[in-house]
Enzyme design. Structure first.
Site, PDB file in Angstrom:
ATOM      1  N   ARG A   1      96.925 166.504  72.504  1.00 46.15           N
ATOM      2  CA  ARG A   1      96.022 165.538  72.254  1.00 46.15           C
ATOM      3  C   ARG A   1      94.402 165.423  72.739  1.00 46.15           C
ATOM      4  O   ARG A   1      93.964 164.802  72.605  1.00 46.15           O
ATOM      5  CB  ARG A   1      96.724 164.266  73.049  1.00 46.15           C
ATOM      6  CG  ARG A   1      97.427 163.208  72.366  1.00 46.15           C
ATOM      7  CD  ARG A   1      97.947 162.043  73.615  1.00 46.15           C
ATOM      8  NE  ARG A   1      98.521 160.937  72.832  1.00 46.15           N
ATOM      9  CZ  ARG A   1      99.648 160.593  72.462  1.00 46.15           C
ATOM     10  NH1 ARG A   1     100.655 161.451  72.381  1.00 46.15           N
ATOM     11  NH2 ARG A   1      99.798 159.188  72.021  1.00 46.15           N
TER      12      ARG A   1
ATOM     13  N   ARG B   1     105.207 146.450  66.680  1.00 47.06           N
ATOM     14  CA  ARG B   1     106.567 147.004  66.895  1.00 47.06           C
ATOM     15  C   ARG B   1     107.275 146.613  68.069  1.00 47.06           C
ATOM     16  O   ARG B   1     106.899 146.041  68.978  1.00 47.06           O
ATOM     17  CB  ARG B   1     106.173 148.579  67.348  1.00 47.06           C
ATOM     18  CG  ARG B   1     107.294 149.435  67.821  1.00 47.06           C
ATOM     19  CD  ARG B   1     106.721 150.882  67.725  1.00 47.06           C
ATOM     20  NE  ARG B   1     105.713 151.211  68.644  1.00 47.06           N
ATOM     21  CZ  ARG B   1     105.302 152.505  68.621  1.00 47.06           C
ATOM     22  NH1 ARG B   1     105.817 153.332  67.889  1.00 47.06           N
ATOM     23  NH2 ARG B   1     104.172 152.844  69.579  1.00 47.06           N
TER      24      ARG B   1
ATOM     25  N   LYS C   1     104.478 159.309  63.385  1.00 43.68           N
ATOM     26  CA  LYS C   1     104.933 160.542  63.967  1.00 43.68           C
ATOM     27  C   LYS C   1     106.398 160.612  64.397  1.00 43.68           C
ATOM     28  O   LYS C   1     106.994 161.581  64.222  1.00 43.68           O
ATOM     29  CB  LYS C   1     104.171 161.103  65.194  1.00 43.68           C
ATOM     30  CG  LYS C   1     102.707 161.092  64.713  1.00 43.68           C
ATOM     31  CD  LYS C   1     101.725 161.944  65.548  1.00 43.68           C
ATOM     32  CE  LYS C   1     101.464 161.232  66.943  1.00 43.68           C
ATOM     33  NZ  LYS C   1     100.870 159.821  67.004  1.00 43.68           N
TER      34      LYS C   1
ATOM     35  N   ARG D   1     106.697 147.321  73.676  1.00 43.66           N
ATOM     36  CA  ARG D   1     106.031 148.341  74.957  1.00 43.66           C
ATOM     37  C   ARG D   1     104.852 147.831  75.422  1.00 43.66           C
ATOM     38  O   ARG D   1     104.105 147.194  74.642  1.00 43.66           O
ATOM     39  CB  ARG D   1     105.888 149.792  73.922  1.00 43.66           C
ATOM     40  CG  ARG D   1     106.933 150.607  74.114  1.00 43.66           C
ATOM     41  CD  ARG D   1     106.928 151.882  73.154  1.00 43.66           C
ATOM     42  NE  ARG D   1     105.574 152.541  73.273  1.00 43.66           N
ATOM     43  CZ  ARG D   1     105.122 153.702  72.652  1.00 43.66           C
ATOM     44  NH1 ARG D   1     105.950 154.156  71.706  1.00 43.66           N
ATOM     45  NH2 ARG D   1     104.022 154.249  72.739  1.00 43.66           N
TER      46      ARG D   1
ATOM     47  N   ARG E   1      94.222 152.840  72.979  1.00 44.39           N
ATOM     48  CA  ARG E   1      94.976 153.833  72.741  1.00 44.39           C
ATOM     49  C   ARG E   1      94.179 154.665  71.468  1.00 44.39           C
ATOM     50  O   ARG E   1      93.966 155.776  71.289  1.00 44.39           O
ATOM     51  CB  ARG E   1      96.343 153.644  72.595  1.00 44.39           C
ATOM     52  CG  ARG E   1      97.227 153.532  73.710  1.00 44.39           C
ATOM     53  CD  ARG E   1      98.478 153.125  73.326  1.00 44.39           C
ATOM     54  NE  ARG E   1      99.374 153.739  72.576  1.00 44.39           N
ATOM     55  CZ  ARG E   1     100.512 153.515  72.128  1.00 44.39           C
ATOM     56  NH1 ARG E   1     100.640 152.154  71.710  1.00 44.39           N
ATOM     57  NH2 ARG E   1     101.254 154.378  71.533  1.00 44.39           N
TER      58      ARG E   1
HETATM   59  P1  AMP Z   1     103.111 158.264  72.311  1.00 45.60           P
HETATM   60  O1  AMP Z   1     104.360 157.382  72.576  1.00 45.60           O
HETATM   61  O2  AMP Z   1     103.063 159.463  71.854  1.00 45.60           O
HETATM   62  O3  AMP Z   1     101.990 157.064  71.813  1.00 45.60           O
HETATM   63  O4  AMP Z   1     102.660 158.446  73.854  1.00 45.60           O
HETATM   64  C1  AMP Z   1     102.495 157.177  74.903  1.00 45.60           C
HETATM   65  C2  AMP Z   1     101.601 157.421  75.969  1.00 45.60           C
HETATM   66  O5  AMP Z   1     102.152 158.643  76.412  1.00 45.60           O
HETATM   67  C3  AMP Z   1     100.208 157.754  75.598  1.00 45.60           C
HETATM   68  O6  AMP Z   1      99.274 156.657  75.384  1.00 45.60           O
HETATM   69  C4  AMP Z   1      99.841 158.638  76.748  1.00 45.60           C
HETATM   70  O7  AMP Z   1      99.360 157.690  77.932  1.00 45.60           O
HETATM   71  C5  AMP Z   1     100.879 159.319  77.328  1.00 45.60           C
HETATM   72  N1  AMP Z   1     100.938 160.627  76.458  1.00 45.60           N
HETATM   73  C6  AMP Z   1     101.869 160.949  75.373  1.00 45.60           C
HETATM   74  N2  AMP Z   1     101.633 162.290  75.196  1.00 45.60           N
HETATM   75  C7  AMP Z   1     100.451 162.778  75.809  1.00 45.60           C
HETATM   76  C8  AMP Z   1      99.844 163.908  75.850  1.00 45.60           C
HETATM   77  N3  AMP Z   1      99.879 165.086  75.077  1.00 45.60           N
HETATM   78  N4  AMP Z   1      98.934 164.083  76.524  1.00 45.60           N
HETATM   79  C9  AMP Z   1      98.404 163.136  77.480  1.00 45.60           C
HETATM   80  N5  AMP Z   1      99.200 161.812  77.589  1.00 45.60           N
HETATM   81  C10 AMP Z   1     100.179 161.655  76.548  1.00 45.60           C
END
Ligand code: AMP
Length: 210
Positions: free
Chosen positions: A87, A121, A16, A154, A165
């Site tokens: 989410r 990654r 994404k 990360r 996740r």
């Molecule tokens: P991402 O980079 O999108 O994978 O997001 C990394 C982390 O940020 C996720 O594993 C969540 O802990 C938090 N996060 C990102 N977007 C959301 C969301 N829309 N709702 C809740 N937590 C989020």
């Protein structure tokens, strides 16, 4: 023609972020991503604790915090590509109240491939460029090709957290995808191909749907 309002959905590691960058550049829209916004504010105290407490464990940050981030980011902009949000179903409902969407596009990737992508990654500490140990290795181990910065993994890309996740995604975010599918709004793209092939498909889809 007004700028497109695009939502990209898919599991962690589905691509994404990479594809959103392509969309933002090609269609000249803002890239709104809760993941990056939260990473930039990981240690900010909120009434629910810091984002870090949730993120490093692979859990969702409370809706109140992310809804506010998205509302602020969407205020006053025309087109956008939104990634990492909604989410869960309550976030999807909130999004429906604050904006409309021209297309909801799902990047479909198998679980095995997601884990390979996440755990391999590596990110540049200085400029944020992304690499992958297998698919896009840097020329020199641990060093960014673009700026010479050092690469790190990360905290939430380690195998245990990545698995959590994906579990959280299945439980909370798959119903969101079902929600858009039931409304007839979802376009599915095979996200398991090379980034260039996915992008070609994605660009054509947005041109058609906008
Ligand atoms: P991402 O980079 O999108 O994978 O997001 C990394 C982390 O940020 C996720 O594993 C969540 O802990 C938090 N996060 C990102 N977007 C959301 C969301 N829309 N709702 C809740 N937590 C989020």
């Amino acid at each position: 023609m007004s700028e497109p309002k695009i939502l990209l959905v898919g599991a962690p590691g589905a691509g994404k972020g990479t594809q959103s960058e392509n969309v933002a550049e090609a269609f000249d829209v803002d890239h709104v991503t809760t993941g990056d916004a939260l990473r930039a504010n990981k240690d900010v105290e909120t009434p629910y604790g810091t984002p870090r407490e949730y993120m490093d464990a692979g859990e969702l940050v409370p809706d109140e915090v992310v809804n506010e981030i998205v509302k602020e980011a969407l205020t006053g902009i025309d087109g956008f590509v939104l990634d990492g949000y909604p989410r869960n179903l309550s976030q999807a409902e909130y999004l429906g109240e604050i904006t409309s969407l021209d297309a909801v596009i799902y990047l479909d990737v198998s679980e095995e491939e997601l884990l390979t992508r996440l755990t391999g990654r590596r990110v540049c500490a200085d400029c944020g460029a992304n690499f992958h140990l297998t698919y896009a290795p840097p020329e020199e181990d641990g060093v960014c090709d673009d700026c010479g910065g050092s690469l790190y993994q990360r905290e939430d890309d380690t195998e245990d957290v990545a698995k959590e996740r994906i579990r959280v995604y299945r439980e909370n975010t798959e119903p969101v995808i079902q929600f858009y599918d039931d409304r007839g709004d979802l376009v599915r793209i095979d996200g398991e191909r090379a980034p260039e092939a996915v992008w070609e498909d994605l660009r054509e889809t947005i041109d058609r749907e906008r």
